[in-house]
Design a protein around this motif. Sequence first.
Motif, PDB file in Angstrom:
ATOM      1  N   PHE A  46     -10.828   2.574   2.856  1.00 54.67           N
ATOM      2  CA  PHE A  46     -10.183   1.366   2.340  1.00 54.67           C
ATOM      3  C   PHE A  46     -11.124   0.602   1.423  1.00 54.67           C
ATOM      4  CE2 PHE A  46      -7.787   2.474   6.049  1.00 54.67           C
ATOM      5  CZ  PHE A  46      -6.480   2.112   5.762  1.00 54.67           C
ATOM      6  N   GLY A  47     -10.537  -0.163   0.507  1.00 53.44           N
ATOM      7  CA  GLY A  47     -11.316  -0.984  -0.408  1.00 53.44           C
ATOM      8  C   GLY A  47     -10.933  -2.442  -0.314  1.00 53.44           C
ATOM      9  N   GLU A  48     -11.938  -3.309  -0.351  1.00 53.81           N
ATOM     10  CA  GLU A  48     -11.717  -4.760  -0.320  1.00 53.81           C
ATOM     11  C   GLU A  48     -12.492  -5.416  -1.460  1.00 53.81           C
ATOM     12  OE1 GLU A  48      -9.979  -6.933   1.642  1.00 53.81           O
ATOM     13  OE2 GLU A  48      -9.085  -5.427   2.971  1.00 53.81           O
ATOM     14  N   ASN A  49     -11.957  -6.529  -1.963  1.00 52.68           N
ATOM     15  CA  ASN A  49     -12.581  -7.224  -3.086  1.00 52.68           C
ATOM     16  C   ASN A  49     -13.581  -8.288  -2.676  1.00 52.68           C
ATOM     17  OD1 ASN A  49     -11.189  -5.940  -5.197  1.00 52.68           O
ATOM     18  ND2 ASN A  49     -11.040  -7.880  -6.304  1.00 52.68           N
ATOM     19  N   ARG A  50     -13.315  -8.927  -1.534  1.00 51.87           N
ATOM     20  CA  ARG A  50     -14.150 -10.075  -1.158  1.00 51.87           C
ATOM     21  C   ARG A  50     -14.765  -9.876   0.221  1.00 51.87           C
ATOM     22  NH1 ARG A  50      -9.815 -12.579  -3.873  1.00 51.87           N
ATOM     23  NH2 ARG A  50     -10.523 -13.713  -5.724  1.00 51.87           N
TER      24      ARG A  50
ATOM     25  N   GLY B 137      -4.007   0.449  -4.708  1.00 55.97           N
ATOM     26  CA  GLY B 137      -3.541  -0.626  -3.838  1.00 55.97           C
ATOM     27  C   GLY B 137      -2.046  -0.832  -3.923  1.00 55.97           C
ATOM     28  N   SER B 138      -1.552  -1.358  -5.045  1.00 53.44           N
ATOM     29  CA  SER B 138      -0.132  -1.741  -5.144  1.00 53.44           C
ATOM     30  C   SER B 138       0.801  -0.554  -5.009  1.00 53.44           C
ATOM     31  CB  SER B 138       0.124  -2.511  -6.434  1.00 53.44           C
ATOM     32  OG  SER B 138      -0.284  -1.760  -7.550  1.00 53.44           O
ATOM     33  N   ALA B 139       0.370   0.642  -5.428  1.00 53.02           N
ATOM     34  CA  ALA B 139       1.230   1.831  -5.283  1.00 53.02           C
ATOM     35  C   ALA B 139       1.412   2.237  -3.828  1.00 53.02           C
ATOM     36  CB  ALA B 139       0.662   2.994  -6.095  1.00 53.02           C
ATOM     37  N   ILE B 140       0.584   1.694  -2.945  1.00 49.98           N
ATOM     38  CA  ILE B 140       0.732   1.950  -1.499  1.00 49.98           C
ATOM     39  C   ILE B 140       1.344   0.744  -0.790  1.00 49.98           C
ATOM     40  CG2 ILE B 140      -0.516   2.380   0.679  1.00 49.98           C
ATOM     41  CD1 ILE B 140      -2.639   3.873  -1.021  1.00 49.98           C
ATOM     42  N   PHE B 141       0.720  -0.413  -0.985  1.00 51.30           N
ATOM     43  CA  PHE B 141       1.099  -1.611  -0.208  1.00 51.30           C
ATOM     44  C   PHE B 141       2.168  -2.464  -0.889  1.00 51.30           C
ATOM     45  CE2 PHE B 141      -3.252  -0.692   1.308  1.00 51.30           C
ATOM     46  CZ  PHE B 141      -3.008  -0.630   2.673  1.00 51.30           C
TER      47      PHE B 141
ATOM     48  N   PHE C 270      -3.966  -8.086   1.817  1.00 50.51           N
ATOM     49  CA  PHE C 270      -3.021  -7.681   2.856  1.00 50.51           C
ATOM     50  C   PHE C 270      -3.637  -7.913   4.238  1.00 50.51           C
ATOM     51  CE2 PHE C 270      -1.579  -5.420  -0.898  1.00 50.51           C
ATOM     52  CZ  PHE C 270      -0.237  -5.787  -0.906  1.00 50.51           C
ATOM     53  N   SER C 271      -2.802  -8.336   5.173  1.00 50.94           N
ATOM     54  CA  SER C 271      -3.294  -8.702   6.506  1.00 50.94           C
ATOM     55  C   SER C 271      -3.571  -7.455   7.345  1.00 50.94           C
ATOM     56  CB  SER C 271      -2.244  -9.550   7.231  1.00 50.94           C
ATOM     57  OG  SER C 271      -1.116  -8.734   7.546  1.00 50.94           O
ATOM     58  N   ALA C 272      -4.277  -7.674   8.446  1.00 54.30           N
ATOM     59  CA  ALA C 272      -4.572  -6.575   9.368  1.00 54.30           C
ATOM     60  C   ALA C 272      -3.280  -5.917   9.847  1.00 54.30           C
ATOM     61  CB  ALA C 272      -5.380  -7.095  10.561  1.00 54.30           C
ATOM     62  N   ASP C 273      -2.238  -6.716  10.095  1.00 61.50           N
ATOM     63  CA  ASP C 273      -0.955  -6.158  10.550  1.00 61.50           C
ATOM     64  C   ASP C 273      -0.330  -5.260   9.488  1.00 61.50           C
ATOM     65  OD1 ASP C 273      -1.154  -7.322  13.001  1.00 61.50           O
ATOM     66  OD2 ASP C 273       0.144  -9.042  12.545  1.00 61.50           O
ATOM     67  N   GLU C 274      -0.452  -5.664   8.221  1.00 62.32           N
ATOM     68  CA  GLU C 274       0.129  -4.862   7.137  1.00 62.32           C
ATOM     69  C   GLU C 274      -0.643  -3.560   6.923  1.00 62.32           C
ATOM     70  OE1 GLU C 274       1.959  -7.908   3.912  1.00 62.32           O
ATOM     71  OE2 GLU C 274      -0.099  -8.381   4.527  1.00 62.32           O
ATOM     72  N   ILE C 275      -1.925  -3.573   7.255  1.00 59.02           N
ATOM     73  CA  ILE C 275      -2.775  -2.386   7.066  1.00 59.02           C
ATOM     74  C   ILE C 275      -2.597  -1.401   8.220  1.00 59.02           C
ATOM     75  CG2 ILE C 275      -5.197  -1.615   6.885  1.00 59.02           C
ATOM     76  CD1 ILE C 275      -5.803  -4.506   5.854  1.00 59.02           C
ATOM     77  N   ARG C 276      -2.252  -1.907   9.381  1.00 58.17           N
ATOM     78  CA  ARG C 276      -2.248  -1.108  10.608  1.00 58.17           C
ATOM     79  C   ARG C 276      -1.398   0.172  10.512  1.00 58.17           C
ATOM     80  NH1 ARG C 276      -4.088  -2.310  15.796  1.00 58.17           N
ATOM     81  NH2 ARG C 276      -4.811  -4.340  15.097  1.00 58.17           N
TER      82      ARG C 276
ATOM     83  N   VAL D  66      -6.585   0.321  -1.373  1.00 56.38           N
ATOM     84  CA  VAL D  66      -7.079  -1.035  -1.625  1.00 56.38           C
ATOM     85  C   VAL D  66      -6.209  -2.043  -0.872  1.00 56.38           C
ATOM     86  CG1 VAL D  66      -7.587  -2.760  -3.394  1.00 56.38           C
ATOM     87  CG2 VAL D  66      -8.018  -0.342  -3.850  1.00 56.38           C
ATOM     88  N   SER D  67      -6.824  -2.632   0.156  1.00 54.01           N
ATOM     89  CA  SER D  67      -6.071  -3.482   1.086  1.00 54.01           C
ATOM     90  C   SER D  67      -6.336  -4.968   0.892  1.00 54.01           C
ATOM     91  CB  SER D  67      -6.429  -3.081   2.521  1.00 54.01           C
ATOM     92  OG  SER D  67      -7.836  -2.971   2.681  1.00 54.01           O
TER      93      SER D  67
END
Length: 221
Positions: free
Chosen positions: A54-58, A213-217, A38-44, A34-35
């Motif tokens: 990946f999962g997104e809320n909005r 999400g938070s357990a990864i990012f 988090f920005s594209a740079d943080e996901i990369r 769940v990203s």
Amino acid sequence: MTSAVEQLLAVKARIAGAEREAKREPGAVTLVAVSKTFSADEIRSVLEAGQRVFGENRVQEAQGKWPALKEAFPGIELHLIGPLQSNKAKEAVALFDVIETVDREKIAAELAKEIARQGRTPRLYVQVNTGSEPQKAGIEPREAVRFVKRCREMHGLAIDGLMCIPPADENPGPHFALLEKLSNEAGVAKLSMGMSGDYETAVAFGATSVRVGSAIFGSRV
């Protein structure tokens, strides 16, 4: 500080352990990272480590970062896991591969219209409000099986699974058990349940995907 990649590997190892514990096939459970926020740079870095789901809320936030990432990293599967407003159905169908939050007639009708118009068929899950919490999205458990039937028969939608978010202050086990029972009654194969705090429990109750999400990012600001 532990990196997102190290945390990703730790989560994957714990999912594998939970699968073994529950005597399930290795790889039976898909990790949805769940990203949201988090920005594209943080996901990369997580993409570079091989994570593709990946999962997104909005819808709007996802539109801002995923088209370019999808181009750069082939094979991405994007899940919408936040509430969907009917006026965003067009964008959601265009961008997401799985929409997990179908929970009312109006959304079902709009999705059916957009799927027919765009010729794109994201997989659809019905969100069930297993705790009947007034502030939370999702259809009431007693309505869920009938709603899945209406989605199929009235709107021509293929419903692949069910999704839930148990109340934060309750034992998630009974909620996961209820979702599994409803999935059997509704004749759907996929169960999206379990988040950072309880995904191993969800694996034991038959989850086919967990949303972590938070357990990864790390914590969201």
